[in-house]
Design an enzyme around this catalytic site. Structure first.
Site, PDB file in Angstrom:
ATOM      1  N   LYS A   3       0.850  -1.404  -0.015  1.00  0.00           N
ATOM      2  CA  LYS A   3      -0.064   0.014   0.028  1.00  0.00           C
ATOM      3  C   LYS A   3       0.810   1.394   0.108  1.00  0.00           C
ATOM      4  O   LYS A   3       0.478   2.058  -0.408  1.00  0.00           O
ATOM      5  CB  LYS A   3      -1.096  -0.070   1.175  1.00  0.00           C
ATOM      6  CG  LYS A   3      -2.216  -1.103   1.096  1.00  0.00           C
ATOM      7  CD  LYS A   3      -3.309  -0.574   2.029  1.00  0.00           C
ATOM      8  CE  LYS A   3      -4.392  -1.580   1.908  1.00  0.00           C
ATOM      9  NZ  LYS A   3      -5.495  -1.403   3.011  1.00  0.00           N
ATOM     10  N   LYS A  48      -4.982  -9.916  -7.134  1.00  0.00           N
ATOM     11  CA  LYS A  48      -6.422 -10.174  -6.732  1.00  0.00           C
ATOM     12  C   LYS A  48      -7.463  -9.226  -6.900  1.00  0.00           C
ATOM     13  O   LYS A  48      -7.034  -8.137  -7.340  1.00  0.00           O
ATOM     14  CB  LYS A  48      -6.034 -10.202  -5.119  1.00  0.00           C
ATOM     15  CG  LYS A  48      -6.189  -8.883  -4.543  1.00  0.00           C
ATOM     16  CD  LYS A  48      -6.257  -9.144  -2.920  1.00  0.00           C
ATOM     17  CE  LYS A  48      -6.236  -7.555  -2.462  1.00  0.00           C
ATOM     18  NZ  LYS A  48      -6.781  -7.449  -1.138  1.00  0.00           N
ATOM     19  N   LYS A  72     -11.380  -3.604  -4.727  1.00  0.00           N
ATOM     20  CA  LYS A  72     -11.874  -2.253  -4.765  1.00  0.00           C
ATOM     21  C   LYS A  72     -10.859  -1.414  -5.653  1.00  0.00           C
ATOM     22  O   LYS A  72     -11.561  -0.478  -6.381  1.00  0.00           O
ATOM     23  CB  LYS A  72     -12.203  -1.879  -3.754  1.00  0.00           C
ATOM     24  CG  LYS A  72     -12.921  -2.657  -2.777  1.00  0.00           C
ATOM     25  CD  LYS A  72     -12.940  -1.874  -1.319  1.00  0.00           C
ATOM     26  CE  LYS A  72     -13.746  -2.911  -0.216  1.00  0.00           C
ATOM     27  NZ  LYS A  72     -13.372  -2.463   1.159  1.00  0.00           N
TER      28      LYS A  72
END
Ligand code: AMP
Ligand code: TRP
Length: 342
Positions: free
Chosen positions: A119, A203, A206
């Site tokens: 992230k 993966k 969102k």
């Protein structure tokens, strides 16, 4: 203390960052619903404090994302009279215990967290300190309820390991061997890692820039069918055996999605569709997806039409959650020697 008996208690959390995907549904929420009918006390949280670690969406958006996630939970089958549903920021004990765990966890443990590395990206000096200590707050979310079981997707395995290490270290350091349970991650089934429809090595997420990479729970039937039709595959037909899926990540992902949606094993899906072209399999997949998740969006908008009712449900959930969390926090402070004289 009755609490140290560690009754079977399930806790899990989802970030209210908008737009739940089929990955969230199959990897998490569908399993939350299944555990609700088993013999557990179930507590499910919208982790809004975690949702501001990467960026802040704006106050109205954050409130609405939180309500929308609550609506999605309920639309998927979570029942506020059976499960405790609430948002994290309404129960201050999470952050209070989170501070304690910031002091229990070691820098070296945190530095190993791959989700932070993913992230934060290249520019980790610009990442918030909250993003770095995120796993300590997550450990607190779980342990403030003495939760024993935590259903999550594969991407949370490392955070659960850290939670277990924190529980063990706290119990050892402060001389209370059984105070915090060492919780079990529940990462089971064929859909613990649903992959992107555009790239079988990533993966489904969102935050992927391509909307075609994911099925959103708010997609209508036509959109779901179109996304599966355009999903990346290889030119071969589906194999006749499960082993034939090896080295074919996109095909394997679609088979697993079908299996999870239809409550079948991947072997049973292969037995039914083996040898068929994707041109036949994809419409069948779209049908089962529409049948299982196609109604969620409409139920969500019905629920979102009465925001005051959602707020009431979350407020009541927070009261019930605080009733469990507060005595555990009090006992933690007592064990550590924080003077509490009022
Ligand atoms: P998040 O949206 O990151 O808060 O994730 C909420 C839950 O959904 C966590 O338990 C994740 O592990 C799970 N999850 C997220 N994406 C996927 C995916 N692609 N496949 C399976 N589970 C997922
Ligand atoms: N980190 C989890 C995710 O991104 C969300 C989360 C926060 C969580 N606290 C939790 C999950 C406690 C399980 C238990 O998906």
């Amino acid at each position: 203390m009755a609490e140290t008996a560690h009754t079977k208690r399930v806790f899990s959390g989802v970030q209210p960052t908008g737009n739940l995907t089929l990955g969230n549904y199959l990897g998490a929420v569908k399993r939350f619903v299944e555990m609700q009918s088993a013999d557990y006390q179930t507590i499910y949280c919208m982790v809004d404090l975690h949702a501001v670690t990467a960026s802040w969406p704006g106050s109205e958006e954050l409130r609405d994302n939180t309500r929308e996630l609550a609506a999605a939970f309920i639309a998927c089958g979570l029942d506020p009279s059976q499960s405790i549903l609430f948002n994290q920021s309404q129960v201050p004990a999470h952050t209070q215990l989170g501070w304690v765990f910031n002091c229990v966890a070691r820098m070296g443990w945190m530095r190993r967290m791959t989700q932070f590395k993913d992230k934060a990206g290249k520019n980790s000096e610009e990442a918030s300190v909250g993003l770095f200590t995120y796993p300590a707050l997550m450990a607190s979310d779980i342990l403030i309820y003495h939760a024993t079981h935590v259903p999550v997707g594969e991407d949370q395995r490392q955070h659960l390991e850290l939670t277990r290490d924190i529980a063990i270290k706290f119990n050892n350091d402060f001389g209370e061997p059984d105070f915090f349970p060492v919780p079990e991650p529940i990462i089971e089934g064929v859909a613990t890692k649903v992959m992107s429809l555009r790239d079988g090595s990533k993966k489904m997420s969102k935050s992927d820039p391509s909307d075609m990479s994911r099925i959103n729970l708010t997609d209508d039937a036509d959109t779901i069918a179109k996304k599966f039709r355009k999903a990346k595959t290889d030119p071969e037909p589906l194999p006749e055996t499960l082993e034939g899926l090896e080295g074919r990540p996109e095909a394997e992902n679609l088979v697993n999605i079908y299996a999870a949606l239809a409550d079948m094993t991947p072997a049973a899906v292969i037995a039914e569709f083996g040898g068929q072209q994707f041109g036949q399999f994809k419409p069948a997949l779209a049908d089962v997806a529409v049948e299982k998740v196609g109604g969620i969006a409409a139920r969500m908008s019905e629920l979102m039409a009465d925001k005051a009712e959602i707020d009431r449900i979350l407020g009541k959930g927070a009261d019930r959650a605080a009733e469990i969390a507060e005595p555990i926090l009090d006992r933690t402070y007592e064990i550590m020697g924080f003077l509490q004289s009022r």
